[in-house]
Design a protein around this motif. Structure first.
Motif, short mmCIF file in Angstrom:
data_model
loop_
_atom_site.label_atom_id
_atom_site.label_comp_id
_atom_site.label_asym_id
_atom_site.label_seq_id
_atom_site.Cartn_x
_atom_site.Cartn_y
_atom_site.Cartn_z
N UNK A 79 0.76 -1.14 -0.20
CA UNK A 79 0.05 -0.10 0.07
C UNK A 79 0.81 1.04 -0.07
N UNK A 80 1.62 1.59 -1.23
CA UNK A 80 2.34 2.76 -1.24
C UNK A 80 1.95 4.00 -0.79
N UNK A 81 0.39 4.42 -0.73
CA UNK A 81 -0.12 5.59 -0.32
C UNK A 81 -0.17 5.58 1.16
N UNK A 82 0.16 4.60 2.00
CA UNK A 82 -0.09 4.54 3.48
C UNK A 82 1.09 5.19 4.06
N UNK A 83 1.07 6.17 5.12
CA UNK A 83 2.01 6.81 5.99
C UNK A 83 2.23 5.62 7.00
N UNK A 84 3.73 5.49 6.83
CA UNK A 84 4.32 4.24 7.64
C UNK A 84 5.31 4.73 8.48
N UNK A 85 5.07 4.46 9.87
CA UNK A 85 6.36 4.63 11.01
C UNK A 85 6.65 3.41 11.45
N UNK A 86 8.12 3.24 11.62
CA UNK A 86 8.43 2.00 12.30
C UNK A 86 9.09 2.22 13.68
N UNK A 87 8.99 1.30 14.79
CA UNK A 87 9.48 1.60 15.94
C UNK A 87 10.21 0.29 16.52
N UNK A 88 11.28 0.33 17.11
CA UNK A 88 11.74 -0.70 18.12
C UNK A 88 11.49 -0.35 19.53
N UNK A 89 10.87 -1.30 20.24
CA UNK A 89 10.45 -0.88 21.59
C UNK A 89 10.80 -2.06 22.49
N UNK A 90 11.61 -1.63 23.46
CA UNK A 90 12.19 -2.27 24.51
C UNK A 90 11.08 -3.33 25.13
N UNK A 91 10.97 -4.61 25.21
CA UNK A 91 10.09 -5.46 25.96
C UNK A 91 9.48 -6.65 25.45
N UNK A 92 8.84 -7.14 25.98
CA UNK A 92 8.32 -8.48 25.46
C UNK A 92 7.07 -8.45 24.78
N UNK A 93 7.17 -8.97 23.65
CA UNK A 93 5.95 -9.11 22.56
C UNK A 93 4.65 -8.67 22.93
N UNK A 94 4.36 -9.62 24.05
CA UNK A 94 2.61 -9.62 24.24
C UNK A 94 2.46 -8.30 24.96
N UNK A 95 3.34 -7.96 25.77
CA UNK A 95 3.27 -6.66 26.84
C UNK A 95 3.15 -5.27 25.95
N UNK A 96 4.32 -5.36 24.76
CA UNK A 96 4.30 -4.20 24.33
C UNK A 96 3.27 -4.05 23.17
N UNK A 97 2.60 -5.06 22.69
CA UNK A 97 1.51 -4.95 21.56
C UNK A 97 0.09 -4.77 22.43
N UNK A 98 0.10 -5.19 23.62
CA UNK A 98 -1.11 -4.81 24.38
C UNK A 98 -1.16 -3.46 24.58
N UNK A 99 0.02 -2.87 25.06
CA UNK A 99 0.10 -1.24 25.15
C UNK A 99 -0.18 -0.43 24.10
N UNK A 100 0.38 -0.93 22.85
CA UNK A 100 0.09 -0.20 21.67
C UNK A 100 -1.40 -0.43 21.29
N UNK A 101 -2.18 -1.46 21.62
CA UNK A 101 -3.49 -1.51 21.20
C UNK A 101 -4.28 -0.59 21.86
N UNK A 102 -3.99 0.12 22.86
CA UNK A 102 -4.81 1.13 23.71
C UNK A 102 -4.94 2.42 22.66
N UNK A 103 -3.97 2.69 21.84
CA UNK A 103 -4.13 3.94 20.88
C UNK A 103 -4.29 3.62 19.36
#
Length: 295
Positions: A79-103
């Motif tokens: 999807x070339x038209x989509x604005x993409x941001x990439x981040x590397x977040x310290x932590x365990x995947x389940x905890x990190x992605x659960x926190x990300x889901x809030x927003x």
């Protein structure tokens, strides 16, 4: 741009397929895409840079950056038209992605990542997010089909209501129809709800007196008016819910289920039907919790 779609990145092929699916979801929604790599090594106090005896591009941190860069390339190709941001977040995947889901309005993950045990059909991160995510979670076992309906399991529970809302919104985004399937057995039937309005699907049909048809008709009431361009097929079927949904998923673009249905045990966050779909459905599975449709 509108909302935010989050996708987990770990370098596995399953995650890269999820990235492509997430990019398309972001395009349909007019949303931005956030690629998240949970970098657990930063919490384990191990050396992150290149070893003194190795190449300068070596090391765990450089590896994480390469994984994120590859995910960005896959997203841009899908999807070339989509604005993409990439981040590397310290932590365990389940905890990190659960926190990300809030927003986020949607979190997308692959069914199995690099840390999965051989033989498992779906990984612990996907199961955890389906149960604990703060927004709908799309688990991608394989890319969605270009044709077919959005399949939604209906049982009259609050989570099922939220799943129906999500399914109609998803079908409108994808330009497809909705197949609403309600399965029951003789030992678990439903009380007969009163139709909300006489124009709702099934309200005036010859079999409308059947409780299960009433339940399905009531669950779909009002959606035709909100989504007039979405074709709807409603299918009450006697039989095992898990078996029938898995069979129907073979020709669906995506399957939508509530996190817990009417038959679940109190206290469980993820019911047996949604668990079975994560493991055995033939298309991507969206799990929606009551109170958070993300649309």
């Amino acid at each position: 741009m509108g909302g935010l779609v989050v996708v987990g990145v770990d370098g596995s092929e399953s995650a890269l397929v999820a990235v492509e699916e997430a990019a398309r979801e972001a395009r349909w929604r007019g949303a931005s895409l956030r690629l998240v790599h949970a970098f657990i090594w930063a919490r384990m106090k191990v050396p992150l840079g290149p070893p003194s005896y190795g190449p300068p591009e070596g090391g765990l941190r450089n590896m994480a950056d390469r994984l994120a860069a590859e995910a960005v390339r896959r997203a841009a190709a899908a999807a070339p038209e989509v604005e993409v941001a990439s981040v590397v977040v310290p932590g365990e995947p389940r905890t990190v992605l659960e926190a990300e889901s809030q927003g986020a309005e949607l979190v997308v993950v692959g069914s199995r990542g690099t840390g999965g045990f051989v033989g498992l059909l779906v990984g612990s991160t996907a199961v955890h997010l389906a149960a604990h995510g703060r927004c709908p979670v799309l688990v991608v076992r394989e890319a969605s089909r270009a044709a077919g309906p959005v399949l939604v399991g209906v049982d009259g529970s609050p989570a099922s209501e939220a799943a129906v809302d999500f399914a109609f919104a998803e079908a409108a985004l994808r330009g497809s129809g909705v197949l609403a399937l309600h399965a029951w057995t003789s030992w678990r039937s439903s009380p007969s709800p009163a139709p909300r309005d006489p124009s709702m699907p099934g309200a005036n049909s010859p079999g409308a007196a059947e409780p299960e048809e009433f339940l399905l008709a009531a669950a779909l009431a009002g959606r035709r008016e909100r989504y007039p361009g979405v074709p709807v097929e409603h299918r009450p079927v006697r039989g095992d819910t898990r078996k029938l949904l898995i069979e129907a998923s073979a020709w669906a673009r995506v399957l939508v289920v509530g996190a817990r249905g009417r038959g679940g045990f109190t206290g469980l966050l993820l019911g047996s039907v949604s668990q079975a779909m994560l493991h055995h459905a033939h298309c991507p599975v969206a799990v929606v919790r009551a109170g958070g449709t993300g649309t």
